[in-house]
Design a protein around this motif. Sequence first.
Motif, PDB file in Angstrom:
ATOM      1  N   VAL A   1       0.845  -1.198   0.000  1.00 27.23           N
ATOM      2  CA  VAL A   1       0.000   0.000   0.000  1.00 27.23           C
ATOM      3  C   VAL A   1       0.882   1.251   0.000  1.00 27.23           C
ATOM      4  O   VAL A   1       1.809   1.378   0.811  1.00 27.23           O
ATOM      5  N   GLU A   2       0.602   2.151  -0.892  1.00 28.33           N
ATOM      6  CA  GLU A   2       1.352   3.410  -0.955  1.00 28.33           C
ATOM      7  C   GLU A   2       0.634   4.484  -0.147  1.00 28.33           C
ATOM      8  O   GLU A   2      -0.563   4.700  -0.315  1.00 28.33           O
ATOM      9  N   VAL A   3       1.372   5.128   0.721  1.00 28.72           N
ATOM     10  CA  VAL A   3       0.837   6.199   1.563  1.00 28.72           C
ATOM     11  C   VAL A   3       1.503   7.494   1.113  1.00 28.72           C
ATOM     12  O   VAL A   3       2.662   7.751   1.459  1.00 28.72           O
ATOM     13  N   PRO A   4       0.805   8.322   0.321  1.00 23.46           N
ATOM     14  CA  PRO A   4       1.445   9.508  -0.256  1.00 23.46           C
ATOM     15  C   PRO A   4       2.156  10.399   0.767  1.00 23.46           C
ATOM     16  O   PRO A   4       3.286  10.833   0.544  1.00 23.46           O
ATOM     17  N   LEU A   5       1.529  10.659   1.901  1.00 26.50           N
ATOM     18  CA  LEU A   5       2.128  11.563   2.874  1.00 26.50           C
ATOM     19  C   LEU A   5       3.344  10.960   3.573  1.00 26.50           C
ATOM     20  O   LEU A   5       4.122  11.682   4.205  1.00 26.50           O
ATOM     21  N   ALA A   6       3.522   9.640   3.464  1.00 25.32           N
ATOM     22  CA  ALA A   6       4.650   8.982   4.117  1.00 25.32           C
ATOM     23  C   ALA A   6       5.755   8.647   3.132  1.00 25.32           C
ATOM     24  O   ALA A   6       6.725   7.975   3.486  1.00 25.32           O
ATOM     25  N   ALA A   7       5.640   9.138   1.898  1.00 22.23           N
ATOM     26  CA  ALA A   7       6.619   8.788   0.869  1.00 22.23           C
ATOM     27  C   ALA A   7       8.020   9.276   1.216  1.00 22.23           C
ATOM     28  O   ALA A   7       9.022   8.693   0.795  1.00 22.23           O
ATOM     29  N   HIS A   8       8.112  10.353   2.019  1.00 25.76           N
ATOM     30  CA  HIS A   8       9.411  10.922   2.356  1.00 25.76           C
ATOM     31  C   HIS A   8      10.115  10.163   3.477  1.00 25.76           C
ATOM     32  O   HIS A   8      11.313  10.379   3.718  1.00 25.76           O
ATOM     33  N   LEU A   9       9.403   9.269   4.169  1.00 28.00           N
ATOM     34  CA  LEU A   9      10.001   8.553   5.288  1.00 28.00           C
ATOM     35  C   LEU A   9      10.965   7.490   4.784  1.00 28.00           C
ATOM     36  O   LEU A   9      10.675   6.765   3.832  1.00 28.00           O
ATOM     37  N   ASP A  10      12.117   7.405   5.420  1.00 29.45           N
ATOM     38  CA  ASP A  10      13.125   6.419   5.052  1.00 29.45           C
ATOM     39  C   ASP A  10      12.789   5.098   5.736  1.00 29.45           C
ATOM     40  O   ASP A  10      12.914   4.972   6.951  1.00 29.45           O
ATOM     41  N   THR A  11      12.359   4.134   4.957  1.00 31.41           N
ATOM     42  CA  THR A  11      11.969   2.833   5.521  1.00 31.41           C
ATOM     43  C   THR A  11      12.887   1.707   5.061  1.00 31.41           C
ATOM     44  O   THR A  11      12.551   0.538   5.219  1.00 31.41           O
ATOM     45  N   ALA A  12      14.035   2.070   4.500  1.00 34.40           N
ATOM     46  CA  ALA A  12      14.925   1.041   3.953  1.00 34.40           C
ATOM     47  C   ALA A  12      15.356   0.047   5.023  1.00 34.40           C
ATOM     48  O   ALA A  12      15.469  -1.160   4.757  1.00 34.40           O
ATOM     49  N   ASP A  13      15.586   0.538   6.252  1.00 35.60           N
ATOM     50  CA  ASP A  13      16.049  -0.364   7.299  1.00 35.60           C
ATOM     51  C   ASP A  13      14.953  -1.279   7.822  1.00 35.60           C
ATOM     52  O   ASP A  13      15.224  -2.213   8.578  1.00 35.60           O
ATOM     53  N   LEU A  14      13.695  -1.028   7.428  1.00 42.13           N
ATOM     54  CA  LEU A  14      12.603  -1.908   7.842  1.00 42.13           C
ATOM     55  C   LEU A  14      12.461  -3.110   6.919  1.00 42.13           C
ATOM     56  O   LEU A  14      11.817  -4.094   7.279  1.00 42.13           O
ATOM     57  N   ALA A  15      13.065  -3.020   5.739  1.00 41.11           N
ATOM     58  CA  ALA A  15      12.870  -4.076   4.742  1.00 41.11           C
ATOM     59  C   ALA A  15      13.429  -5.412   5.209  1.00 41.11           C
ATOM     60  O   ALA A  15      12.930  -6.475   4.817  1.00 41.11           O
ATOM     61  N   ALA A  16      14.464  -5.393   6.025  1.00 45.36           N
ATOM     62  CA  ALA A  16      15.098  -6.638   6.457  1.00 45.36           C
ATOM     63  C   ALA A  16      14.461  -7.227   7.709  1.00 45.36           C
ATOM     64  O   ALA A  16      14.861  -8.305   8.165  1.00 45.36           O
ATOM     65  N   LEU A  17      13.458  -6.543   8.267  1.00 50.75           N
ATOM     66  CA  LEU A  17      12.817  -7.047   9.479  1.00 50.75           C
ATOM     67  C   LEU A  17      12.022  -8.315   9.204  1.00 50.75           C
ATOM     68  O   LEU A  17      11.504  -8.523   8.110  1.00 50.75           O
ATOM     69  N   THR A  18      11.910  -9.130  10.237  1.00 48.94           N
ATOM     70  CA  THR A  18      11.094 -10.340  10.167  1.00 48.94           C
ATOM     71  C   THR A  18      10.003 -10.269  11.232  1.00 48.94           C
ATOM     72  O   THR A  18      10.007  -9.388  12.096  1.00 48.94           O
ATOM     73  N   ASP A  19       9.077 -11.219  11.186  1.00 49.42           N
ATOM     74  CA  ASP A  19       8.028 -11.280  12.207  1.00 49.42           C
ATOM     75  C   ASP A  19       8.627 -11.406  13.606  1.00 49.42           C
ATOM     76  O   ASP A  19       8.076 -10.872  14.578  1.00 49.42           O
ATOM     77  N   VAL A  20       9.755 -12.109  13.711  1.00 49.19           N
ATOM     78  CA  VAL A  20      10.397 -12.268  15.016  1.00 49.19           C
ATOM     79  C   VAL A  20      10.878 -10.917  15.534  1.00 49.19           C
ATOM     80  O   VAL A  20      10.758 -10.609  16.723  1.00 49.19           O
ATOM     81  N   ASP A  21      11.405 -10.082  14.644  1.00 50.93           N
ATOM     82  CA  ASP A  21      11.903  -8.766  15.050  1.00 50.93           C
ATOM     83  C   ASP A  21      10.788  -7.869  15.576  1.00 50.93           C
ATOM     84  O   ASP A  21      11.014  -7.043  16.464  1.00 50.93           O
ATOM     85  N   VAL A  22       9.597  -8.010  15.019  1.00 51.08           N
ATOM     86  CA  VAL A  22       8.491  -7.113  15.358  1.00 51.08           C
ATOM     87  C   VAL A  22       7.571  -7.723  16.410  1.00 51.08           C
ATOM     88  O   VAL A  22       7.083  -7.024  17.305  1.00 51.08           O
ATOM     89  N   SER A  23       7.290  -9.010  16.293  1.00 45.48           N
ATOM     90  CA  SER A  23       6.472  -9.730  17.289  1.00 45.48           C
ATOM     91  C   SER A  23       5.100  -9.117  17.498  1.00 45.48           C
ATOM     92  O   SER A  23       4.608  -9.023  18.620  1.00 45.48           O
ATOM     93  N   MET A  24       4.465  -8.677  16.412  1.00 44.91           N
ATOM     94  CA  MET A  24       3.129  -8.108  16.523  1.00 44.91           C
ATOM     95  C   MET A  24       2.231  -8.603  15.404  1.00 44.91           C
ATOM     96  O   MET A  24       2.671  -8.744  14.260  1.00 44.91           O
ATOM     97  N   TYR A  25       0.970  -8.853  15.750  1.00 43.86           N
ATOM     98  CA  TYR A  25      -0.074  -9.111  14.773  1.00 43.86           C
ATOM     99  C   TYR A  25      -0.725  -7.793  14.374  1.00 43.86           C
ATOM    100  O   TYR A  25      -0.690  -6.797  15.108  1.00 43.86           O
ATOM    101  N   ALA A  26      -1.372  -7.812  13.217  1.00 42.30           N
ATOM    102  CA  ALA A  26      -2.162  -6.680  12.770  1.00 42.30           C
ATOM    103  C   ALA A  26      -3.389  -7.218  12.037  1.00 42.30           C
ATOM    104  O   ALA A  26      -3.342  -8.295  11.435  1.00 42.30           O
ATOM    105  N   ALA A  27      -4.470  -6.466  12.119  1.00 46.81           N
ATOM    106  CA  ALA A  27      -5.690  -6.892  11.436  1.00 46.81           C
ATOM    107  C   ALA A  27      -6.623  -5.712  11.228  1.00 46.81           C
ATOM    108  O   ALA A  27      -6.572  -4.712  11.943  1.00 46.81           O
ATOM    109  N   LEU A  28      -7.468  -5.891  10.216  1.00 48.43           N
ATOM    110  CA  LEU A  28      -8.595  -4.971   9.939  1.00 48.43           C
ATOM    111  C   LEU A  28      -9.822  -5.850   9.782  1.00 48.43           C
ATOM    112  O   LEU A  28      -9.802  -6.826   9.035  1.00 48.43           O
ATOM    113  N   ALA A  29     -10.886  -5.528  10.497  1.00 49.74           N
ATOM    114  CA  ALA A  29     -12.110  -6.333  10.427  1.00 49.74           C
ATOM    115  C   ALA A  29     -13.321  -5.427  10.411  1.00 49.74           C
ATOM    116  O   ALA A  29     -13.299  -4.321  10.959  1.00 49.74           O
ATOM    117  N   ARG A  30     -14.383  -5.901   9.759  1.00 46.50           N
ATOM    118  CA  ARG A  30     -15.620  -5.121   9.650  1.00 46.50           C
ATOM    119  C   ARG A  30     -16.729  -5.759  10.468  1.00 46.50           C
ATOM    120  O   ARG A  30     -16.787  -6.973  10.641  1.00 46.50           O
TER     121      ARG A  30
END
Length: 389
Positions: A356-385
């Motif tokens: 998902v592209e977030v136009p207002l966040a395009a300037h944020l440097d996220t290169a160091d997040l690319a190598a993260l794994t689920d173990v590094d973050v240890s969080m679930y996420a969800a969207l439900a209706r």
Amino acid sequence: MPDLPVPIVRCELPTPDAIVIDHPMAGRFVLVDIRVDDADLDRLRERLAVETELHAVPPPLCSPTAAMLRDSIAAGMTARTRTRRPLVLVGAAPEPVARPAPTSPEVEESFLPDADLLLDRAHSARVYDVLLGGKTNYWADRIAADEIVQIAPTTPLAARAQRGFMHRVVTELARSGFDQFLDIGAGIPSEPNLHQVAQSVIPTARVVYVDNDPIVLAHAAALMTSDPRGAVGYVDADARKPADILAAPQVRELLDLDRPVAISAVGLLHFLDDEDAHRLVTTLLDAVPAGSALAFSQVTPDFGEHGAMATAMAQFTAAGMPMFPRSAADVHRLFLDGLEPAEPGLVGMLRWRPAVEVPLAAHLDTADLAALTDVDVSMYAALARKPAH
């Protein structure tokens, strides 16, 4: 060494990076966070020098006793951390003003603060601000964050990944037509904020932020400016009392609860026990119509006992911020029962629609997040209706 009386005055100067202490025996001095760079420290010294000259502040107390007291106070205020500057002296303490003996144990209302800012203890929103690299935090928050990072070095990256999930899920909600948002546990403003992301898609979007930290609310009111075509409100309420949230005038005035509302609980539920978290979710969802949505994140041990947030859990608890990690089965039972999860369902946060592209966040440097794994973050996420019944 003599006993240490409580400082007469303790105030922030000129930012949370520096504290002025006014002590009857140690004099008036400033303690500065070591992360203040040399240029800022020089400007602080210059400001203090000017104020000393303008206000005729007396010279510093230079006796060995005063020096030892300053060192002892500094050590006491910076326990368990080495990240503090040497003292910057300002001047001698003023002569104490004699006060008449009190005639009753009652405290005059004029001396009572409007709110307890709790600056002497860590707060989850302000610790999160530290982890994101923000400046709206205090020493207790920085001490807690430092100790958490020592135990779990990827925690700052996990915090940024969680912020990224908020950006993506709000973008998707707005693109699907949601123009009403209720954000529980708003946290310290950090651009782009939820309302900015939503209003970049739907300028008329209306957002109500809820938090119970007066520092958060003060900064939110000062910094979170709505698009004039939409609206932003702020509610001082405890997530453990969802009925108070729904009864708040700002919620009733800004949100039409007869139309679908997107409820955000990103970064919040794992700071509530099962009873409080379940009550929050069910009470809010019961108050909104079918078609409304719930977006949330949740710390979990499912990705390994050595995961970043799972490892840091004990440190959060030790800092006065108990954390409640949950398995996928717990999350489904407490939060997703009766809802319709949107694709890809309940997944590791990094795997929730990463494209998902977030136009207002395009300037944020996220290169160091690319190598993260689920173990590094240890969080679930969800969207439900919320489905129609």
